[in-house]
Enzyme design. Structure first.
Site, PDB file in Angstrom:
ATOM      1  N   ARG A  74       0.851  -1.189   0.000  1.00 53.43           N
ATOM      2  CA  ARG A  74       0.000   0.000   0.000  1.00 53.43           C
ATOM      3  C   ARG A  74       0.882   1.231   0.000  1.00 53.43           C
ATOM      4  O   ARG A  74       1.916   1.293   0.669  1.00 53.43           O
ATOM      5  CB  ARG A  74      -0.938   0.002   1.216  1.00 53.43           C
ATOM      6  CG  ARG A  74      -2.076  -1.017   1.108  1.00 53.43           C
ATOM      7  CD  ARG A  74      -3.046  -0.652  -0.007  1.00 53.43           C
ATOM      8  NE  ARG A  74      -4.191  -1.557  -0.109  1.00 53.43           N
ATOM      9  CZ  ARG A  74      -4.275  -2.590  -0.914  1.00 53.43           C
ATOM     10  NH1 ARG A  74      -3.237  -2.887  -1.695  1.00 53.43           N
ATOM     11  NH2 ARG A  74      -5.363  -3.333  -0.960  1.00 53.43           N
TER      12      ARG A  74
ATOM     13  N   GLU B 268      -3.860   8.020  -5.138  1.00 54.33           N
ATOM     14  CA  GLU B 268      -4.073   7.375  -6.431  1.00 54.33           C
ATOM     15  C   GLU B 268      -5.382   7.858  -7.050  1.00 54.33           C
ATOM     16  O   GLU B 268      -6.390   7.912  -6.356  1.00 54.33           O
ATOM     17  CB  GLU B 268      -4.096   5.849  -6.267  1.00 54.33           C
ATOM     18  CG  GLU B 268      -2.763   5.270  -5.765  1.00 54.33           C
ATOM     19  CD  GLU B 268      -2.796   3.758  -5.591  1.00 54.33           C
ATOM     20  OE1 GLU B 268      -3.844   3.140  -5.873  1.00 54.33           O
ATOM     21  OE2 GLU B 268      -1.792   3.184  -5.166  1.00 54.33           O
TER      22      GLU B 268
ATOM     23  N   HIS C  96      -0.769   0.804  -9.933  1.00 49.41           N
ATOM     24  CA  HIS C  96      -1.496  -0.147  -9.089  1.00 49.41           C
ATOM     25  C   HIS C  96      -1.999  -1.313  -9.953  1.00 49.41           C
ATOM     26  O   HIS C  96      -3.190  -1.610 -10.024  1.00 49.41           O
ATOM     27  CB  HIS C  96      -2.659   0.527  -8.371  1.00 49.41           C
ATOM     28  CG  HIS C  96      -3.042  -0.195  -7.101  1.00 49.41           C
ATOM     29  ND1 HIS C  96      -3.456   0.465  -5.963  1.00 49.41           N
ATOM     30  CD2 HIS C  96      -3.067  -1.507  -6.786  1.00 49.41           C
ATOM     31  CE1 HIS C  96      -3.731  -0.417  -5.002  1.00 49.41           C
ATOM     32  NE2 HIS C  96      -3.491  -1.620  -5.491  1.00 49.41           N
TER      33      HIS C  96
END
Length: 313
Positions: free
Chosen positions: A233, A262, A281
């Protein structure tokens, strides 16, 4: 029992008699006519969509997130009596693939090769006759010391792959021991391990305790020739400190699949940080075996038995 399934991926779990599945739009709050559901499967919904209904589903007993780290569900505010289960195990193979790709990209200097290609330059310093173990950053996993911080299910899949390529792999977790056949040290002993690390792979979840776990002090504990790869993360890395370490040459390079915000804002210093490889991601995003997990937990719920991957709240 009404079971709500998201439309964000094809799901077709086998359902026992008396259970009706209804598909809902993951990008929007659950419609009012389905707030009577007793079970909710989540994939692709954000905290705002979930928060909008978390306190308005009086019959809800169970929320199954398909994410390994169910951050959005935990932040939504579902009542304490609702069992929350995660998608731990559904992303082991895909995240392992991506983590390995990022590690190899750094070690085999693929970003430098891509820059040379863009300039139509045959980068002789990257090819031809090379020492196996040159001074500075490692250029092979053979004999490389890889430290995996956050040694759970994904790490148990990744570590043997790294080991098969010749790396010496160790892990870091809250308690020391042996996992999947690899030595794991406690976080209290982390700094000593960092000093001996060639590649640090981070697989930490997002919690208050892990926020900026890799801070300026721990970055300084790494050798200047080390690489950092984060597929956990984004909040676990102090991005300002990482940029500073890369700019000052106190770190050989880094690869981030996750960032604190993000999508990453265009003005972020990460975009131009020297030696930094970014992916959007992309490591997970494809839960493998979701139907089987839903089936198993649904059966356990109906039988009054323990569910898999229960998240403590």
């Amino acid at each position: 029992m009404k079971l709500l399934l998201p439309d964000s991926l094809p799901l077709a779990p086998a359902l026992p008699g008396g259970v009706t599945a209804v598909t809902y739009a993951a990008a929007a709050p659950v419609p009012d006519e389905h707030l009577d559901a007793e079970a909710l499967v989540v994939w692709g919904s954000g905290t705002p969509e979930l928060s909008a209904v978390a306190g308005r589903m009086p019959r809800l007993r169970w929320v199954q997130s398909l994410a390994a780290g169910p951050d959005a569900v935990l932040a939504a505010g579902f009542p304490g009596g609702v069992v929350v289960t995660s998608g731990a195990g559904l992303h082991d193979a895909t995240v392992t693939e991506h983590a390995l790709a990022l590690v190899l990209a750094l070690v085999r200097r693929l970003p430098a090769a891509a820059r040379a290609q863009a300039g139509h330059r045959w980068a002789r310093e990257l090819g031809g006759l090379q020492p196996l173990h040159p001074e500075g950053p490692v250029t092979t996993l053979l004999g490389a010391r890889v430290l995996v911080w956050g040694f759970g299910a994904i790490a148990s899949t990744l570590a043997p792959v790294l080991g098969a390529l010749g790396a010496s792999v160790a892990g870091v977790a809250r308690s020391a021991g042996e996992r999947a056949g690899f030595p794991v040290v406690a976080e209290a002993d982390l700094d000593g391990e960092l000093a001996r690390t060639d590649v640090l792979v981070m697989l930490l979840p997002a919690t208050d305790a892990t926020r900026h776990a890799l801070d300026a002090g721990r970055l300084a504990a790494l050798p200047a020739h080390a690489y950092v790869v984060n597929v956990g993360r984004g909040t676990t890395v102090d991005e300002e400190a990482l940029v500073a370490a890369l700019a000052a040459g106190r770190l050989a390079g880094a690869a981030l699949d996750v960032t604190g915000t993000e999508p990453l804002p265009p003005e972020s210093a990460l975009w131009e940080a020297p030696g930094l490889l970014l992916t959007p991601h992309a490591a997970g995003g494809r839960p493998v075996g979701a139907d089987a997990l839903i089936e198993a937990n649904l059966a356990a719920l109906l039988a009054g038995e323990a569910l898999r991957n229960v998240v403590e709240r």
